[in-house]
Structures are given as C-alpha cells and as structure tokens.
Design a protein around this motif. Structure first.
Motif, PDB file in Angstrom:
ATOM      1  N   TRP A  57       0.839  -1.581   0.001  1.00 22.01           N
ATOM      2  CA  TRP A  57      -0.475   0.216   0.008  1.00 22.01           C
ATOM      3  C   TRP A  57       0.649   1.112  -0.084  1.00 22.01           C
ATOM      4  O   TRP A  57       0.519   2.248  -0.492  1.00 22.01           O
ATOM      5  N   GLY A  58       1.993   1.155   0.966  1.00 19.03           N
ATOM      6  CA  GLY A  58       2.884   1.874   0.692  1.00 19.03           C
ATOM      7  C   GLY A  58       3.470   2.896  -0.651  1.00 19.03           C
ATOM      8  O   GLY A  58       3.690   3.796  -0.768  1.00 19.03           O
ATOM      9  N   ILE A  59       3.787   1.780  -1.310  1.00 21.90           N
ATOM     10  CA  ILE A  59       4.528   1.636  -2.434  1.00 21.90           C
ATOM     11  C   ILE A  59       3.371   2.148  -2.961  1.00 21.90           C
ATOM     12  O   ILE A  59       3.536   2.754  -4.196  1.00 21.90           O
ATOM     13  N   TYR A  60       2.216   1.670  -3.721  1.00 19.84           N
ATOM     14  CA  TYR A  60       0.922   2.210  -4.219  1.00 19.84           C
ATOM     15  C   TYR A  60       0.700   3.375  -4.347  1.00 19.84           C
ATOM     16  O   TYR A  60       0.661   4.223  -4.864  1.00 19.84           O
ATOM     17  N   ASP A  61       0.916   4.243  -2.370  1.00 22.80           N
ATOM     18  CA  ASP A  61       0.831   5.492  -2.786  1.00 22.80           C
ATOM     19  C   ASP A  61       1.731   6.285  -3.127  1.00 22.80           C
ATOM     20  O   ASP A  61       1.483   7.566  -3.549  1.00 22.80           O
ATOM     21  N   LEU A  62       2.721   5.800  -3.107  1.00 23.35           N
ATOM     22  CA  LEU A  62       3.916   6.660  -3.413  1.00 23.35           C
ATOM     23  C   LEU A  62       3.825   6.526  -5.063  1.00 23.35           C
ATOM     24  O   LEU A  62       4.153   7.976  -5.513  1.00 23.35           O
ATOM     25  N   GLY A  63       3.781   5.341  -6.222  1.00 21.51           N
ATOM     26  CA  GLY A  63       3.746   5.825  -7.225  1.00 21.51           C
ATOM     27  C   GLY A  63       2.451   5.201  -8.039  1.00 21.51           C
ATOM     28  O   GLY A  63       3.088   4.812  -9.456  1.00 21.51           O
ATOM     29  N   LEU A  66       2.475   0.657 -11.227  1.00 24.14           N
ATOM     30  CA  LEU A  66       3.658   0.972 -12.004  1.00 24.14           C
ATOM     31  C   LEU A  66       4.409   0.927 -10.467  1.00 24.14           C
ATOM     32  O   LEU A  66       5.579   0.043 -11.249  1.00 24.14           O
ATOM     33  N   ALA A  67       4.913   1.466  -9.986  1.00 26.54           N
ATOM     34  CA  ALA A  67       5.157   1.393  -8.888  1.00 26.54           C
ATOM     35  C   ALA A  67       5.560  -0.009  -7.849  1.00 26.54           C
ATOM     36  O   ALA A  67       7.216  -0.653  -7.783  1.00 26.54           O
ATOM     37  N   VAL A  68       4.244  -0.182  -7.348  1.00 26.87           N
ATOM     38  CA  VAL A  68       4.503  -1.433  -7.069  1.00 26.87           C
ATOM     39  C   VAL A  68       4.595  -3.381  -8.282  1.00 26.87           C
ATOM     40  O   VAL A  68       6.221  -3.841  -7.390  1.00 26.87           O
ATOM     41  N   ALA A  69       4.742  -2.570  -9.884  1.00 31.12           N
ATOM     42  CA  ALA A  69       4.805  -3.757 -10.247  1.00 31.12           C
ATOM     43  C   ALA A  69       6.744  -3.400 -10.280  1.00 31.12           C
ATOM     44  O   ALA A  69       6.992  -4.775 -11.260  1.00 31.12           O
ATOM     45  N   GLY A  70       7.480  -1.957 -10.548  1.00 27.26           N
ATOM     46  CA  GLY A  70       8.714  -1.959 -10.444  1.00 27.26           C
ATOM     47  C   GLY A  70       9.603  -2.559  -9.320  1.00 27.26           C
ATOM     48  O   GLY A  70       9.906  -2.741 -10.013  1.00 27.26           O
ATOM     49  N   PHE A  71       9.131  -2.505  -8.092  1.00 26.77           N
ATOM     50  CA  PHE A  71       8.875  -2.712  -7.402  1.00 26.77           C
ATOM     51  C   PHE A  71       9.842  -4.524  -6.643  1.00 26.77           C
ATOM     52  O   PHE A  71      11.431  -5.118  -7.266  1.00 26.77           O
ATOM     53  N   PHE A  72       9.009  -5.228  -7.267  1.00 28.23           N
ATOM     54  CA  PHE A  72       9.116  -6.771  -8.146  1.00 28.23           C
ATOM     55  C   PHE A  72      10.026  -6.346  -8.550  1.00 28.23           C
ATOM     56  O   PHE A  72      10.103  -7.855  -9.096  1.00 28.23           O
ATOM     57  N   ALA A  73       9.817  -6.256 -10.130  1.00 30.42           N
ATOM     58  CA  ALA A  73      10.832  -5.953 -11.192  1.00 30.42           C
ATOM     59  C   ALA A  73      12.287  -6.020 -10.729  1.00 30.42           C
ATOM     60  O   ALA A  73      13.309  -6.672 -10.789  1.00 30.42           O
ATOM     61  N   LEU A  74      12.486  -5.063  -9.949  1.00 32.66           N
ATOM     62  CA  LEU A  74      13.811  -4.775  -9.164  1.00 32.66           C
ATOM     63  C   LEU A  74      14.350  -5.915  -8.026  1.00 32.66           C
ATOM     64  O   LEU A  74      15.012  -5.838  -8.061  1.00 32.66           O
ATOM     65  N   CYS A  75      12.951  -6.818  -7.538  1.00 32.39           N
ATOM     66  CA  CYS A  75      14.058  -7.355  -6.781  1.00 32.39           C
ATOM     67  C   CYS A  75      13.518  -9.049  -7.742  1.00 32.39           C
ATOM     68  O   CYS A  75      14.746  -9.614  -7.061  1.00 32.39           O
TER      69      CYS A  75
END
Length: 98
Positions: A57-63, A66-75
């Motif tokens: 939720w925090g990542i979603y609120d920030l971006g 796309l930010a949530v998908a980017g977080f998992f792509a980065l991991c």
C-alpha cells in the motif's frame, strides 16, 4: 590441515545451480509484479475493496500500480543478478583449481 576445496557436497559441484535458482526466483517475482499490475488496474476500474500488505500500500500510494510492479521487477532483477554473480564466482574457483 585445511582443505582448499570449497565444494562440500554433490549439489555444490555445479556452478550453474545458483544461476538457475536465481533465474527461477527472479522470473517468478517479475511475473508476480506483472500480475499485481493488472490486478491493481482492474481494481482501479471497479468499486471493490482491495486488500494488500501495508508495504505494498505504501508503494502504491507513492507511485501507483507501476511502482508496485517496478518493486517486484527490481527484486527479481536483484535475484537474477545475485545468482549470476554467485555462479560466476564459483566458476572462477573451479577454473583456478583445475
């Protein structure tokens, strides 16, 4: 006397096993990120309530989605890179030994 051979068992003799494991985990995380992106996109178009972990939720609120998908792509990329690096190091050790 110390044993200079770092290979301790049958599973550690294949230097590519780390790469394969990293690829599987990394691709799984990337696929999960893509799934979450489409799930969040569908949720944004609906009136339903969504339940996510507070970190997501925090990542979603920030971006957004796309930010949530980017977080998992980065991991996933970190997992793939870590597996490749460990395999590279194991190949170097094996080549020095031979």
């Amino acid at each position: 006397m110390a044993n200079d051979n770092m290979y301790t068992g049958k599973s550690s003799r294949n230097p590519n096993s780390s790469l394969i494991t990293g690829l599987l985990i990394g691709l799984g995380l990337i696929a999960f990120g893509v799934y979450l992106y489409y799930d969040l996109a569908a949720w944004e178009q609906s009136n339903e309530q969504m339940h996510l972990h507070r970190l997501l939720w925090g990542i979603y609120d920030l971006g957004g989605k796309l930010a949530v998908a980017g977080f998992f792509a980065l991991c996933g990329a970190i997992g793939i890179g870590g597996g490749a690096y460990k395999s590279w190091k194991l190949r170097q050790i094996r080549d020095k030994r031979d």
